[in-house]
Structures are given as structure tokens and as C-alpha cells.
Design a protein around this motif. Sequence first.
Motif, PDB file in Angstrom:
ATOM      1  N   ALA A 111       0.855   7.977  -1.716  1.00  0.00           N
ATOM      2  CA  ALA A 111       0.896   6.579  -2.133  1.00  0.00           C
ATOM      3  C   ALA A 111       0.140   5.697  -1.141  1.00  0.00           C
ATOM      4  O   ALA A 111      -0.627   4.811  -1.544  1.00  0.00           O
ATOM      5  CB  ALA A 111       2.350   6.123  -2.260  1.00  0.00           C
ATOM      6  N   ARG A 112       0.354   5.927   0.143  1.00  0.00           N
ATOM      7  CA  ARG A 112      -0.354   5.134   1.154  1.00  0.00           C
ATOM      8  C   ARG A 112      -1.856   5.369   1.061  1.00  0.00           C
ATOM      9  O   ARG A 112      -2.651   4.420   1.179  1.00  0.00           O
ATOM     10  CB  ARG A 112       0.148   5.485   2.549  1.00  0.00           C
ATOM     11  N   ALA A 113      -2.250   6.620   0.840  1.00  0.00           N
ATOM     12  CA  ALA A 113      -3.668   6.940   0.712  1.00  0.00           C
ATOM     13  C   ALA A 113      -4.285   6.281  -0.515  1.00  0.00           C
ATOM     14  O   ALA A 113      -5.489   6.013  -0.550  1.00  0.00           O
ATOM     15  CB  ALA A 113      -3.864   8.453   0.660  1.00  0.00           C
ATOM     16  N   SER A 114      -3.452   6.009  -1.526  1.00  0.00           N
ATOM     17  CA  SER A 114      -3.934   5.368  -2.748  1.00  0.00           C
ATOM     18  C   SER A 114      -3.943   3.849  -2.646  1.00  0.00           C
ATOM     19  O   SER A 114      -4.277   3.168  -3.615  1.00  0.00           O
ATOM     20  CB  SER A 114      -3.060   5.793  -3.937  1.00  0.00           C
ATOM     21  N   GLY A 115      -3.548   3.331  -1.488  1.00  0.00           N
ATOM     22  CA  GLY A 115      -3.558   1.895  -1.288  1.00  0.00           C
ATOM     23  C   GLY A 115      -2.268   1.197  -1.680  1.00  0.00           C
ATOM     24  O   GLY A 115      -2.223  -0.030  -1.759  1.00  0.00           O
ATOM     25  N   ILE A 116      -1.205   1.958  -1.921  1.00  0.00           N
ATOM     26  CA  ILE A 116       0.084   1.382  -2.290  1.00  0.00           C
ATOM     27  C   ILE A 116       0.851   1.017  -1.026  1.00  0.00           C
ATOM     28  O   ILE A 116       0.966   1.839  -0.108  1.00  0.00           O
ATOM     29  CB  ILE A 116       0.903   2.376  -3.147  1.00  0.00           C
ATOM     30  N   ASP A 117       1.367  -0.193  -0.976  1.00  0.00           N
ATOM     31  CA  ASP A 117       2.176  -0.637   0.156  1.00  0.00           C
ATOM     32  C   ASP A 117       3.590  -0.086  -0.020  1.00  0.00           C
ATOM     33  O   ASP A 117       4.400  -0.626  -0.777  1.00  0.00           O
ATOM     34  CB  ASP A 117       2.202  -2.164   0.216  1.00  0.00           C
ATOM     35  N   VAL A 118       3.886   1.008   0.654  1.00  0.00           N
ATOM     36  CA  VAL A 118       5.151   1.719   0.464  1.00  0.00           C
ATOM     37  C   VAL A 118       6.331   0.855   0.908  1.00  0.00           C
ATOM     38  O   VAL A 118       7.341   0.739   0.205  1.00  0.00           O
ATOM     39  CB  VAL A 118       5.137   3.056   1.227  1.00  0.00           C
ATOM     40  N   VAL A 119       6.220   0.237   2.082  1.00  0.00           N
ATOM     41  CA  VAL A 119       7.333  -0.560   2.614  1.00  0.00           C
ATOM     42  C   VAL A 119       7.634  -1.745   1.702  1.00  0.00           C
ATOM     43  O   VAL A 119       8.795  -2.024   1.386  1.00  0.00           O
ATOM     44  CB  VAL A 119       7.016  -1.033   4.045  1.00  0.00           C
ATOM     45  N   ARG A 120       6.606  -2.437   1.260  1.00  0.00           N
ATOM     46  CA  ARG A 120       6.830  -3.606   0.407  1.00  0.00           C
ATOM     47  C   ARG A 120       7.482  -3.203  -0.914  1.00  0.00           C
ATOM     48  O   ARG A 120       8.387  -3.896  -1.399  1.00  0.00           O
ATOM     49  CB  ARG A 120       5.510  -4.324   0.134  1.00  0.00           C
ATOM     50  N   ASN A 121       7.041  -2.094  -1.496  1.00  0.00           N
ATOM     51  CA  ASN A 121       7.630  -1.643  -2.751  1.00  0.00           C
ATOM     52  C   ASN A 121       9.085  -1.222  -2.567  1.00  0.00           C
ATOM     53  O   ASN A 121       9.927  -1.499  -3.423  1.00  0.00           O
ATOM     54  CB  ASN A 121       6.817  -0.474  -3.321  1.00  0.00           C
TER      55      ASN A 121
END
Length: 342
Positions: free
Chosen positions: A220-230
Motif C-alpha cells: 500500500a505504501r509503495a502504491s502511494g497510499i497513506d497507511v497511517v491516515r487511512n
Amino acid sequence: MSGEAPTLAAVAAAPRRRRLPGGAAVWVAGLATALAAVAIPSLVSAFWLSACTAAAIYSLVAASAGLLYGRLGIVSLYQVALLGIGGWVALRLGTGTDVPFAWLMLAAGACTAVIAVLTGLPALRFGGLQLALITLMTAGAAEVLFLTVGFPNGGSGFLGIADSSHHPVPMRRPSLGDTNPAFFRYALVVVAILFLVYWLQGRSRSGRAWATIRESAEVARASGIDVVRNRLFALALTGFGTGIAGALLAASIRSLLPGSFSAAQSAILFVVVLVGGAYSLLGAVIAGALAQLLPSLFQELGLDGNLLTILFGVGLLVTFVAAPRGVAGQLKELAERFGRSG
């Protein structure tokens, strides 16, 4: 591991199953809710109506825990504690002010949403065991706080605890839910609205991001998704829903007891969520029924309530070994088989 959700690759490779379109599923759920609102108060006794109201409220708590685990892989072991906090806020405002009940629910939801974010924030970058332990410790701290402070009952001061010279004041209900049948319908509508919000969130862009995070936070992080915010948003959303459930529970019972919100109850609720099915809202409805209707049945039959712990433990074992998607998943498979055979 058999208890884990199917991987994205497995889902993509699996044969496509026939299921109701999203809009049709909402209409079916709405029709079932309307039918329950009309039929249940007319068919059951006052005892079972109270149990059905509690089951509806707890299904919202179960949906919150299921959304966290089923969509993000977050093990939340403090949902019952958040339920108690929401009830505490609603009781304090309900017995100490003239604020309309709808605003009491929103205030309770806002408080529990903030607490959910603050307690989860330290471990969100790690998740997994760290977050599960923090939520469990929070549930334990809340239990001690409830037992020490108690719940407001119309007294003066910040805590709102009435002394021996004053009679406790019961929690007021909304004008649309002044009687037990009316309040059951009121609670059912509120729960249905929150279920709809959860369902829409699951189908949204951020809901799809949650599925990626559950599969792999690194991907997810590699895909540009902000894991912490989600994850923060998920905690806030489910905390909000659980706080509203707390306000409904306080109005349903008219007062709350500290012993009803123990850390053990939070752990048991999570077990029931897994048994009912953590990956669908149908599973949350089943979990709510298991958590509230089964104890009522045992009480009416004169059976020891501790037997439920054994029953839930056996159910959890069966879930891990043979039915990772819980009772709801098994029911869906049966419906699909019946549809194919028809």
C-alpha cells in the motif's frame, strides 16, 4: 492460515459468483429492517423486545469491530469500552442538559472518535500485535475508571453522581422513541443509517485502499497510499459509530452499570464478531444476536450464563478451522449453491 481472509490473488483467480448488485442488496436490507421494525414489537414480549433492542445496538458495535478487522486487519479489543464511554457522555449530557437526543448521540460519537484516534495513534505505524495490546490495555483502564467513578445518574458536578439524598434521574429518550416499541424502531433506524455509512465507505475509493492495506501495508505504501491516515480515519469512523451505540444503549436501559463494560466483554465481543463473520454487515447482525439474544435465551431457560463462554470458544475454533468467514460466510455459500442448483 485458515483463519485469514483470502488473498487478492486468490479472489481474482476464483470463479465469479452470482450475487445481488449493490443497489439491490441495499433495498433488500432496507426491506428487512422495515419488516423487523413493524413485526418484532407486535410479536414479542417486553423482555424479548428489550433483548432485540440491545441486539440491534450491539450489531452496530460488532460492525465497527468487523470493519476494522475485515477491511484493515486491525484487531480492536476495546469496542465495549468505547461503548461505555459513549454511554457515559450521553448520560451526563442527557441528565444535566436539555440538549436534543440527536445532538447527544453526535456528542457521544465525537468523544469516542477522538479517544479511538488518540489511543490508536502510538501504534498505528506498526499495527498488528502492538495495536491489539494497546486497545486491550485501554479497555482495562476504562473498566477501572468505570468501577471507580461510576455512571452519571442526574447528580450535580462534573461526574453527575447523585448522593443518597437525591433520587437517580433516568436517561431521557428522544420524543420519537418514548415507549419501548417506539425506541426499538428509533434505534433500528439509527443503526441502519450507520450500517449504510459503513457500506458506502467499503465501496468508496478509501475503502478499496483499506483492502490493499489489509493485504500488505508495504504494498500500500509503495502504491502511494497513506497507511497511517487511512487507519486513523477507520478508527475515527468506527469509534464514532460505537459512541452513538453507547448513547442508544444508555437511552434504552435508562441507566448503565460499570460492570457491563469490562475488558473481558470487549474480548468476547471480538470473538463473537469472528464467529458471526467479520467480513460483512450480515455477520455484524449475527454477532449482535449472538451477543445479546443468546444470553437472554439462557436467562429465560435458567441456564448458567458462563456456558456461553465455552460455546463462543467452540464457535471460534470451528471458525478458524472450517469457516474463516463465519456464519455469514457459510450462509452466503449456501445461498449461492441454492442459486446454482435452481
